[in-house]
Design an enzyme around this catalytic site. Structure first.
Site, PDB file in Angstrom:
ATOM      1  N   GLU A   1      89.624 129.388  44.564  1.00 50.00           N
ATOM      2  CA  GLU A   1      89.908 129.516  45.665  1.00 50.00           C
ATOM      3  C   GLU A   1      91.352 130.451  45.762  1.00 50.00           C
ATOM      4  OE1 GLU A   1      90.523 126.708  48.789  1.00 50.00           O
ATOM      5  OE2 GLU A   1      89.024 124.864  47.518  1.00 50.00           O
TER       6      GLU A   1
ATOM      7  N   HIS B   1      87.582 128.268  53.121  1.00 50.69           N
ATOM      8  CA  HIS B   1      86.473 126.268  53.029  1.00 50.69           C
ATOM      9  C   HIS B   1      86.069 126.239  51.691  1.00 50.69           C
ATOM     10  CE1 HIS B   1      84.212 123.321  54.826  1.00 50.69           C
ATOM     11  NE2 HIS B   1      83.391 123.351  53.864  1.00 50.69           N
TER      12      HIS B   1
ATOM     13  N   GLU C   1      82.655 128.244  66.496  1.00 47.23           N
ATOM     14  CA  GLU C   1      81.620 127.507  65.863  1.00 47.23           C
ATOM     15  C   GLU C   1      82.520 126.892  64.170  1.00 47.23           C
ATOM     16  OE1 GLU C   1      77.097 125.775  64.152  1.00 47.23           O
ATOM     17  OE2 GLU C   1      77.432 127.788  65.193  1.00 47.23           O
TER      18      GLU C   1
HETATM   19  C1  GAR Z   1      91.384 123.960  49.854  1.00 47.50           C
HETATM   20  O1  GAR Z   1      90.203 122.887  49.367  1.00 47.50           O
HETATM   21  C2  GAR Z   1      90.571 124.680  51.158  1.00 47.50           C
HETATM   22  O2  GAR Z   1      89.415 125.173  50.871  1.00 47.50           O
HETATM   23  C3  GAR Z   1      90.403 123.342  51.879  1.00 47.50           C
HETATM   24  O3  GAR Z   1      91.385 121.932  51.625  1.00 47.50           O
HETATM   25  C4  GAR Z   1      92.357 122.814  50.369  1.00 47.50           C
HETATM   26  C5  GAR Z   1      93.310 123.124  50.577  1.00 47.50           C
HETATM   27  O4  GAR Z   1      93.936 122.415  49.750  1.00 47.50           O
HETATM   28  N1  GAR Z   1      90.233 123.284  53.243  1.00 47.50           N
HETATM   29  C6  GAR Z   1      89.415 122.869  54.092  1.00 47.50           C
HETATM   30  O5  GAR Z   1      88.619 121.744  53.831  1.00 47.50           O
HETATM   31  C7  GAR Z   1      89.017 122.942  55.047  1.00 47.50           C
HETATM   32  N2  GAR Z   1      88.390 123.161  56.236  1.00 47.50           N
HETATM   33  P1  GAR Z   1      95.981 123.257  49.624  1.00 47.50           P
HETATM   34  O6  GAR Z   1      96.777 122.771  50.903  1.00 47.50           O
HETATM   35  O7  GAR Z   1      96.036 123.034  48.382  1.00 47.50           O
HETATM   36  O8  GAR Z   1      95.280 125.368  50.121  1.00 47.50           O
END
Ligand code: GAR
Length: 197
Positions: A181, A116, A150
């Site tokens: 990330e 997240h 949750e």
């Molecule tokens: C990432 O920043 C991830 O943390 C977020 O979506 C993006 C996906 O990027 N996830 C969320 O917001 C989940 N609630 P990616 O498809 O390039 O990995």
């Protein structure tokens, strides 16, 4: 030969976190070290660009379009069937933008993780970077956590922080967090594998 540990990754979009995990698995030899393989990448969106990215990395892809299902329960039941075809030791949510039913979450209890883009418990839900800037946060970041019923809660496995700079927009902050990330998520999956019997 230890029991093979299949990893299934769920995506909805560009799949950059998925790619970071697949590349770490390949470069660090997770197959030899942990008997772990990324068995499949599954997207709920047929147009997700991460599908081609997975294929280019040599990983099998599958699509299950949520729009073809009448209810969240029906979609999740079909998704579980698809995932279970791979007998996964671990299911990894990587930008999978669906709210999961309690039945799905309990089915994968203890083997379902998510990343997240905030320092949880702050900023669950959407638009995390814009909200961090609006709140005047000096730091933002990302969290890998176990998934529980949750949304965006559940035991925290790993976090990484970055500074919020004075002229940041949601886009510049998101880009800075995304770099972290890509470092954090493969490391957290590796840590999870290391802790398995
Ligand atoms: C990432 O920043 C991830 O943390 C977020 O979506 C993006 C996906 O990027 N996830 C969320 O917001 C989940 N609630 P990616 O498809 O390039 O990995």
């Amino acid at each position: 030969m230890p029991h093979p540990k299949n990893i299934v990754i769920l995506i909805s979009g560009s799949g950059s976190n998925m790619a970071a995990i697949v590349q770490a698995a390949q470069q660090q030899g997770w197959q030899q070290q942990f008997s772990a393989t990324v068995a499949a990448v599954i997207s709920n969106r047929p147009g997700a660009t991460g599908l081609q990215l997975a294929q280019s990395l040599g990983v099998a892809t599958q699509v299950l379009d949520h729009r073809a299902f009448e209810s969240r329960e029906a979609f999740d039941a079909a998704l579980m069937q698809l995932i279970d075809g791979h007998q996964p030791a671990l299911v990894v949510l990587a930008g999978f933008m669906r709210i999961l039913t309690p039945g799905f979450v309990s089915h994968y209890a203890g083997r379902l993780i998510n990343i997240h883009p905030s320092l949880l418990p702050a900023f669950t839900g959407l638009n995390t970077h814009q909200r961090a800037i609006a709140a005047g946060c000096r730091e933002a970041g990302c969290t890998v956590h176990q998934v529980t019923a949750e949304l965006d809660h559940g035991p925290i496995l790993a976090q990484a922080a970055v500074p919020v700079l004075p002229d940041d927009t949601a886009e510049t902050l998101a880009a800075r967090v995304l770099v972290e990330e890509h470092r954090l998520y493969p490391q957290a999956v590796r840590g999870w594998l290391q802790n398995q019997p």
